[in-house]
Design a protein around this motif. Structure first.
Motif, PDB file in Angstrom:
ATOM      1  N   GLU A  40     -20.436  -9.687  -0.802  1.00 44.10           N
ATOM      2  CA  GLU A  40     -20.148 -10.938  -1.504  1.00 44.10           C
ATOM      3  C   GLU A  40     -19.284 -10.632  -2.715  1.00 44.10           C
ATOM      4  O   GLU A  40     -19.232  -9.495  -3.185  1.00 44.10           O
ATOM      5  CB  GLU A  40     -21.457 -11.596  -1.961  1.00 44.10           C
ATOM      6  N   THR A  41     -18.619 -11.651  -3.227  1.00 47.75           N
ATOM      7  CA  THR A  41     -17.823 -11.504  -4.447  1.00 47.75           C
ATOM      8  C   THR A  41     -18.686 -10.881  -5.542  1.00 47.75           C
ATOM      9  O   THR A  41     -19.847 -11.280  -5.725  1.00 47.75           O
ATOM     10  CB  THR A  41     -17.304 -12.873  -4.902  1.00 47.75           C
ATOM     11  N   ASP A  42     -18.096  -9.902  -6.231  1.00 48.44           N
ATOM     12  CA  ASP A  42     -18.746  -9.184  -7.341  1.00 48.44           C
ATOM     13  C   ASP A  42     -19.768  -8.146  -6.888  1.00 48.44           C
ATOM     14  O   ASP A  42     -20.325  -7.418  -7.708  1.00 48.44           O
ATOM     15  CB  ASP A  42     -19.410 -10.148  -8.341  1.00 48.44           C
ATOM     16  N   GLU A  43     -20.003  -8.054  -5.610  1.00 47.50           N
ATOM     17  CA  GLU A  43     -20.927  -7.031  -5.136  1.00 47.50           C
ATOM     18  C   GLU A  43     -20.201  -5.681  -5.098  1.00 47.50           C
ATOM     19  O   GLU A  43     -19.021  -5.611  -4.738  1.00 47.50           O
ATOM     20  CB  GLU A  43     -21.413  -7.404  -3.737  1.00 47.50           C
ATOM     21  N   TYR A  44     -20.882  -4.625  -5.521  1.00 46.80           N
ATOM     22  CA  TYR A  44     -20.257  -3.304  -5.523  1.00 46.80           C
ATOM     23  C   TYR A  44     -20.333  -2.664  -4.144  1.00 46.80           C
ATOM     24  O   TYR A  44     -21.386  -2.645  -3.521  1.00 46.80           O
ATOM     25  CB  TYR A  44     -20.918  -2.399  -6.571  1.00 46.80           C
ATOM     26  N   VAL A  45     -19.233  -2.138  -3.688  1.00 44.35           N
ATOM     27  CA  VAL A  45     -19.196  -1.375  -2.440  1.00 44.35           C
ATOM     28  C   VAL A  45     -19.722   0.027  -2.719  1.00 44.35           C
ATOM     29  O   VAL A  45     -20.485   0.592  -1.969  1.00 44.35           O
ATOM     30  CB  VAL A  45     -17.767  -1.320  -1.873  1.00 44.35           C
ATOM     31  N   VAL A  63     -10.985  -5.746  -2.293  1.00 44.29           N
ATOM     32  CA  VAL A  63     -11.847  -4.874  -3.088  1.00 44.29           C
ATOM     33  C   VAL A  63     -11.046  -4.350  -4.270  1.00 44.29           C
ATOM     34  O   VAL A  63      -9.887  -3.954  -4.103  1.00 44.29           O
ATOM     35  CB  VAL A  63     -12.353  -3.689  -2.239  1.00 44.29           C
ATOM     36  N   GLY A  64     -11.638  -4.352  -5.431  1.00 42.59           N
ATOM     37  CA  GLY A  64     -10.966  -3.825  -6.610  1.00 42.59           C
ATOM     38  C   GLY A  64     -11.543  -2.469  -6.981  1.00 42.59           C
ATOM     39  O   GLY A  64     -12.756  -2.285  -6.970  1.00 42.59           O
ATOM     40  N   LEU A  65     -10.646  -1.526  -7.290  1.00 40.75           N
ATOM     41  CA  LEU A  65     -11.101  -0.235  -7.788  1.00 40.75           C
ATOM     42  C   LEU A  65     -11.161  -0.326  -9.308  1.00 40.75           C
ATOM     43  O   LEU A  65     -10.208  -0.744  -9.948  1.00 40.75           O
ATOM     44  CB  LEU A  65     -10.160   0.891  -7.352  1.00 40.75           C
ATOM     45  N   GLU A  66     -12.295   0.115  -9.837  1.00 43.44           N
ATOM     46  CA  GLU A  66     -12.603  -0.174 -11.230  1.00 43.44           C
ATOM     47  C   GLU A  66     -12.901   1.125 -11.960  1.00 43.44           C
ATOM     48  O   GLU A  66     -13.604   1.984 -11.432  1.00 43.44           O
ATOM     49  CB  GLU A  66     -13.865  -1.050 -11.196  1.00 43.44           C
ATOM     50  N   ILE A  67     -12.367   1.256 -13.158  1.00 43.75           N
ATOM     51  CA  ILE A  67     -12.654   2.442 -13.951  1.00 43.75           C
ATOM     52  C   ILE A  67     -13.176   2.042 -15.313  1.00 43.75           C
ATOM     53  O   ILE A  67     -13.010   0.917 -15.754  1.00 43.75           O
ATOM     54  CB  ILE A  67     -11.388   3.327 -14.147  1.00 43.75           C
ATOM     55  N   GLU A  68     -13.779   3.028 -15.963  1.00 41.98           N
ATOM     56  CA  GLU A  68     -14.220   2.800 -17.326  1.00 41.98           C
ATOM     57  C   GLU A  68     -13.024   3.136 -18.220  1.00 41.98           C
ATOM     58  O   GLU A  68     -12.290   4.082 -17.942  1.00 41.98           O
ATOM     59  CB  GLU A  68     -15.362   3.783 -17.624  1.00 41.98           C
ATOM     60  N   ALA A  69     -12.786   2.339 -19.254  1.00 40.35           N
ATOM     61  CA  ALA A  69     -11.646   2.598 -20.125  1.00 40.35           C
ATOM     62  C   ALA A  69     -12.110   2.633 -21.568  1.00 40.35           C
ATOM     63  O   ALA A  69     -13.148   2.068 -21.914  1.00 40.35           O
ATOM     64  CB  ALA A  69     -10.597   1.503 -19.957  1.00 40.35           C
ATOM     65  N   ALA A  70     -11.321   3.347 -22.409  1.00 42.47           N
ATOM     66  CA  ALA A  70     -11.712   3.491 -23.804  1.00 42.47           C
ATOM     67  C   ALA A  70     -11.600   2.154 -24.525  1.00 42.47           C
ATOM     68  O   ALA A  70     -10.613   1.438 -24.375  1.00 42.47           O
ATOM     69  CB  ALA A  70     -10.814   4.524 -24.485  1.00 42.47           C
ATOM     70  N   ASP A  71     -12.576   1.834 -25.339  1.00 41.25           N
ATOM     71  CA  ASP A  71     -12.538   0.646 -26.208  1.00 41.25           C
ATOM     72  C   ASP A  71     -12.219  -0.645 -25.473  1.00 41.25           C
ATOM     73  O   ASP A  71     -11.632  -1.548 -26.044  1.00 41.25           O
ATOM     74  CB  ASP A  71     -11.502   0.838 -27.328  1.00 41.25           C
ATOM     75  N   ARG A  72     -12.536  -0.715 -24.217  1.00 42.15           N
ATOM     76  CA  ARG A  72     -12.214  -1.922 -23.463  1.00 42.15           C
ATOM     77  C   ARG A  72     -13.275  -2.137 -22.403  1.00 42.15           C
ATOM     78  O   ARG A  72     -13.990  -1.214 -22.048  1.00 42.15           O
ATOM     79  CB  ARG A  72     -10.851  -1.757 -22.761  1.00 42.15           C
ATOM     80  N   PRO A  98     -15.042   8.778  -7.658  1.00 44.37           N
ATOM     81  CA  PRO A  98     -14.541   8.861  -9.037  1.00 44.37           C
ATOM     82  C   PRO A  98     -14.357   7.471  -9.660  1.00 44.37           C
ATOM     83  O   PRO A  98     -14.174   7.344 -10.863  1.00 44.37           O
ATOM     84  CB  PRO A  98     -13.188   9.555  -8.890  1.00 44.37           C
ATOM     85  N   VAL A  99     -14.361   6.450  -8.832  1.00 45.15           N
ATOM     86  CA  VAL A  99     -14.176   5.077  -9.322  1.00 45.15           C
ATOM     87  C   VAL A  99     -15.236   4.203  -8.665  1.00 45.15           C
ATOM     88  O   VAL A  99     -15.892   4.631  -7.718  1.00 45.15           O
ATOM     89  CB  VAL A  99     -12.780   4.514  -8.958  1.00 45.15           C
ATOM     90  N   ALA A 100     -15.354   2.987  -9.175  1.00 44.35           N
ATOM     91  CA  ALA A 100     -16.242   2.029  -8.529  1.00 44.35           C
ATOM     92  C   ALA A 100     -15.402   1.077  -7.692  1.00 44.35           C
ATOM     93  O   ALA A 100     -14.222   0.889  -7.962  1.00 44.35           O
ATOM     94  CB  ALA A 100     -17.029   1.251  -9.567  1.00 44.35           C
ATOM     95  N   ALA A 101     -15.995   0.516  -6.662  1.00 44.48           N
ATOM     96  CA  ALA A 101     -15.297  -0.470  -5.835  1.00 44.48           C
ATOM     97  C   ALA A 101     -16.133  -1.736  -5.812  1.00 44.48           C
ATOM     98  O   ALA A 101     -17.308  -1.709  -5.469  1.00 44.48           O
ATOM     99  CB  ALA A 101     -15.094   0.074  -4.425  1.00 44.48           C
ATOM    100  N   ARG A 102     -15.483  -2.852  -6.203  1.00 47.43           N
ATOM    101  CA  ARG A 102     -16.199  -4.120  -6.294  1.00 47.43           C
ATOM    102  C   ARG A 102     -15.460  -5.152  -5.451  1.00 47.43           C
ATOM    103  O   ARG A 102     -14.228  -5.238  -5.512  1.00 47.43           O
ATOM    104  CB  ARG A 102     -16.248  -4.574  -7.756  1.00 47.43           C
ATOM    105  N   ALA A 103     -16.208  -5.915  -4.690  1.00 47.99           N
ATOM    106  CA  ALA A 103     -15.577  -6.965  -3.883  1.00 47.99           C
ATOM    107  C   ALA A 103     -15.114  -8.074  -4.822  1.00 47.99           C
ATOM    108  O   ALA A 103     -15.852  -8.511  -5.704  1.00 47.99           O
ATOM    109  CB  ALA A 103     -16.556  -7.516  -2.862  1.00 47.99           C
ATOM    110  N   LEU A 104     -13.851  -8.482  -4.650  1.00 51.32           N
ATOM    111  CA  LEU A 104     -13.307  -9.546  -5.493  1.00 51.32           C
ATOM    112  C   LEU A 104     -13.297 -10.878  -4.751  1.00 51.32           C
ATOM    113  O   LEU A 104     -12.984 -11.914  -5.321  1.00 51.32           O
ATOM    114  CB  LEU A 104     -11.900  -9.175  -5.968  1.00 51.32           C
TER     115      LEU A 104
END
Lengths: 155, 288, 385
Positions: A40-45, A63-72, A98-104
């Motif tokens: 579903e939308t927003d569910e992590y793969v 699916v969006g590949l998502e990373i952690e970013a500094a100060d954001r 190395p990254v997260a994948a979230r259904a958009l």
């Protein structure tokens, strides 16, 4: 992994563009433990740091590949859609995402069990070689696209 | 030099081709943190000069100076000029700060615009990178308002991030049209963005058009246009059917100051819109 | 003096002793006469009010990166070639006001142009310089007319002087612009000094020239006079210090943007802009805004700029041409190649100023010769992406 509607599946060349012209024997073997998964939308793969043991063939959705970013807040840096594949960390030590994948949006994908793939490739290195040759341009393309993003072409 | 007739005797009062005409700022919309859209009308009324999509004006901020800014309004609307300005230098910063009621100088329109006549009856691909959407907006208005004159239309717009998208509400409404695909992609986004993330060139492989009868228009940073033109050429569009809006430093806009030269072209006079076939050899060379 | 009707094409003789009458004729017609004067160790252009202002008995010795004045063994008035100045400093001044605007209740308004341009008489215009003026006409007097240029240019009287000697950096014969004056002159003089004789052969080139000639004490030129001029011009043509093969140069230069010579010359070029300032055809300019103290009145000025400066191509947050080699390539390619596309002519008249006034002696003719040499095509070594 929380996903709805997991279902066993039999892979054929027509299942996904990535599988075209692969040996039916390999496809039959790779079907073991292969699952069609829905997110579903927003569910992590998957999330970063988790053990990478699936290879995804996207059928539908995004699916969006998502990373952690500094100060954001967390950043989406790439989206992957139908006909594309996702995830090669299972080929790279230490085999963690190395990254997260979230259904958009509602997404349907086939997840291959990479233990099955590894085992098959050890016995059939020629197929493993062809598989990597098929995957390599995808990796190279994504690296190229990342470089293009660095060039700030949307300034 | 017998052709030098004495039609300009001394002190005729003709202000010459460099003098700006005062216009009033009618409205101002802040598009992004550094980009502003101004709507201008000539002081004293009048229809104002007609323009072709892709042309530009020299805008003048009193006491600061001039900058070349492309037309961003609907070419069929008479009486007003629309310009989207990004605050980068002194002049563009001064222009960005103008408020409704303020006066700005305008001279133009200058240059050669998009090949609208050649586009009729064909598929059209529009690719924009960042502020590059501004000079394309007049042609997008033309496409949407005479939609039946064109084949398939694919619009691909790339932005650094969702917060840097121009004409946000307008794009939202354009995207509801089913007769045209308007794709938006960004370099990166926070978790509230559910659209595409990636570069415009990634959207080319599955764009729908018949390469043999397609005209492609693009504007953005030079590297964006080079890569996009290559991607479209790989899909089979002839280089003579791919049109780029080029940018160079510009002072006079009338091919006299020499600044905007790109190869043999004066961007102000021969461009800003030029076919890829004519400029690819210069795009391939560094520091032209 | 009784006035005699003169016509275009008349060939006449003016004695050196009567030369002041020419200056008087210009003055009486309201011209501001400009011509060669010795200043700061060079022959430059400035106001001329009497014959003694001219560089009598002086000549110049030029080489790449070098210019020296020397005394001649005679009293020639025009016994030099060309100096660092050209007539563009009058037709296209280094600094010129384009317009003035004032703040008003309605915002601002541009004041009507009020400049009264002087009526110039240029004395001592060389054939290459007439060619240079023709070239700048195409820039400033084409589709968009620069009002100041147009006015000055159409008023200016041109008294040409044919070159009876060539400089070491001259190559007008290669560019087809000289040394013979055959167009665009009002009068063309050729200075002849033989033994004790010192006179000028005068060719009438225009109605204005003919009118000016009416009250000068002129005698018809003899065949011997005409032959003397032809001999002098032939000698000048044969003694050019430089040559340039201009055949096919447009395609050649546009086709060789990656030639290694650009990198090589970029190492020598100081990007000082001297060549563009001395060049009689270079026309690049920038504009500046000059507000008065309370910013109620603003003047917009244009001043010479040069493609050799870093800021010339500044755009957004960076400049396009950052390296010296790219700027030299732009200048040379523009001058000799893309000028043809833009204006239907070469931008070079072969005057040699850029060679003489280059502080490191870069020689345009030598660079062209080097660029003409084919380079072996480099074959990429590996299969790197």
């Amino acid at each position: 992994m929380t996903s709805l509607g997991d279902a066993p599946i039999v892979l054929t060349e027509g299942t996904h563009p990535f599988l075209e012209r692969f040996d039916p024997k390999f496809l039959a073997a790779a079907s073991a433990n292969a699952r069609e998964m829905r997110f579903e939308t927003d569910e992590y793969v998957f999330r970063e740091g988790e053990r990478a043991q699936r290879f995804f063939l996207i059928l539908e959705g995004k699916v969006g590949l998502e990373i952690e970013a500094a100060d954001r807040p967390r950043l989406t840096v790439q989206t992957i859609g139908p006909g594309e594949v996702m995830g090669w960390a299972w080929l790279v030590h230490p085999y963690h995402w190395p990254v997260a994948a979230r259904a958009l949006k509602p997404t349907r994908a086939i997840a291959l069990d990479t233990f099955v793939l590894h085992r098959y490739f050890k016995l059939h290195p020629d197929v493993g070689y062809r598989f990597v040759l098929r995957l390599m341009p995808v990796i190279a393309k994504r690296l190229d696209d990342t470089r293009v993003q660095l060039a700030d072409i949307h300034a | 030099m017998r052709e030098f007739a004495a039609e300009l005797a001394t002190g005729t009062g003709d202000p010459g081709p460099y003098a700006p005409f005062p216009h009033r700022v009618i409205s101002r919309t802040k598009e992004t943190a550094d980009t502003t859209t101004l709507v201008l009308a000539p002081i004293g009324g009048g229809k104002g000069a007609r323009f072709s999509p892709g042309q530009f004006n020299m805008l003048y901020a009193f006491g600061v100076g001039e900058a070349a800014i492309s037309m961003s309004g609907d070419p069929s609307e008479e009486g007003t000029l629309v310009h989207t300005v990004r605050a980068v230098g002194n002049v563009s910063t001064a222009l960005s700060r103008l408020k409704p009621g303020d006066v700005v100088g305008v001279r133009g329109p200058y240059g050669k615009g998009w090949p609208v006549d050649q586009m009729r009856g064909k598929d059209v691909v529009v690719m924009a990178g960042g502020l590059g959407l501004a000079p394309l907006r007049p042609v997008i208005y033309e496409l949407y308002s005479h939609r039946e004159d064109y084949g398939r239309v694919e619009i691909i717009y790339g932005s650094r991030s969702p917060t840097e998208l121009l004409y946000y509400d307008e794009i939202q409404s354009w995207r509801t049209r089913t007769d045209t695909r308007f794709q938006v992609t960004v370099d990166s986004a926070d978790r509230n963005w559910y659209g595409d993330v990636g570069v415009v060139t990634q959207r080319v492989p599955d764009a729908r058009f018949d390469p043999a009868r397609t005209i492609a228009l693009m504007c953005g940073p030079e590297i964006m246009m080079k890569l996009s033109a290559q991607a479209l050429e790989a899909r089979g569009i002839a280089p003579s059917d791919i049109w780029l809006s080029m940018e160079r430093n510009m002072k006079c806009a009338i091919a006299q100051c020499g600044h905007c030269q790109f190869g043999p072209y004066f961007i102000c006079r021969d461009g800003p819109v030029l076919p890829y076939a004519r400029i690819r050899r210069f795009l391939a060379v560094r520091e032209v | 003096m009784s006035s005699v009707h003169r016509s275009i094409g008349d060939r006449l003789v003016l004695e050196r002793s009567d030369f002041p009458m020419l200056l008087e004729g210009l003055r009486s017609r309201g011209y501001v006469t400009l011509g060669p004067v010795v200043r700061d160790g060079a022959i430059v252009y400035g106001p001329i009010s009497r014959v003694e202002d001219l560089p009598i008995g002086w000549t110049d010795r030029q080489e790449a990166g070098s210019y020296r004045l020397e005394q001649r063994h005679d009293q020639a008035l025009f016994g030099y070639t060309v100096g660092p100045h050209s007539w563009k400093k009058y037709l296209f001044p280094a600094h010129e006001r384009l317009w003035t605007a004032e703040r008003s209740p309605e915002g601002f308004h541009v004041l009507p142009r009020s400049e009264r341009e002087p009526r110039y008489a240029f004395l001592g215009v060389r054939a290459c310089e007439l060619a240079a003026i023709r070239i700048q006409d195409r820039v400033f007097d084409g589709a968009f007319k620069d009002p100041g240029y147009h006015q000055r240019r159409s008023e200016a009287l041109r008294i040409a002087v044919q070159c009876t000697q060539a400089g070491n950096t001259c190559f007008c014969a290669s560019m087809g612009t000289g040394p013979r004056v055959d167009a665009d002159h009002d009068l063309a003089l050729t200075e002849i000094l033989t033994g004790s004789a010192h006179y000028f052969l005068v060719d009438v080139g225009s109605e204005r020239g003919a009118e000016l000639a009416t009250d000068l004490p002129l005698r018809p030129a003899t065949e011997a006079d005409v032959r003397a001029v032809d001999d002098l011009l032939e000698k000048t043509s044969a003694s050019m210090g430089r040559t340039m093969n201009a055949v096919g140069l447009r395609d050649l230069l546009l086709g060789r943007p990656e030639h290694s010579r650009w990198t090589e010359v970029g190492k020598r070029c100081l990007t000082c802009t001297n060549c563009t300032l001395a060049c009689p055809t270079c026309f690049c300019s920038t504009t500046e805004e000059v507000p008065d103290l309370d910013a109620d009145r603003v003047e917009r000025w244009r001043r010479w700029d040069s493609c050799f400066t870093l800021g010339f191509t500044h755009q957004g947050r960076a400049s396009v041409r950052t390296s010296a080699s790219s700027r030299y390539r732009q200048w040379l390619t523009h001058k000799l190649a893309s000028w043809h596309d833009q204006f239907g002519t070469s931008g070079c008249v072969g005057c040699g100023r850029c060679i003489t006034w280059c502080p490191v002696g870069i020689d345009i003719t030598e660079e062209v010769a080097a660029l003409r040499k084919e380079e072996p095509v480099a074959v990429p070594a590996g299969g790197a992406r």
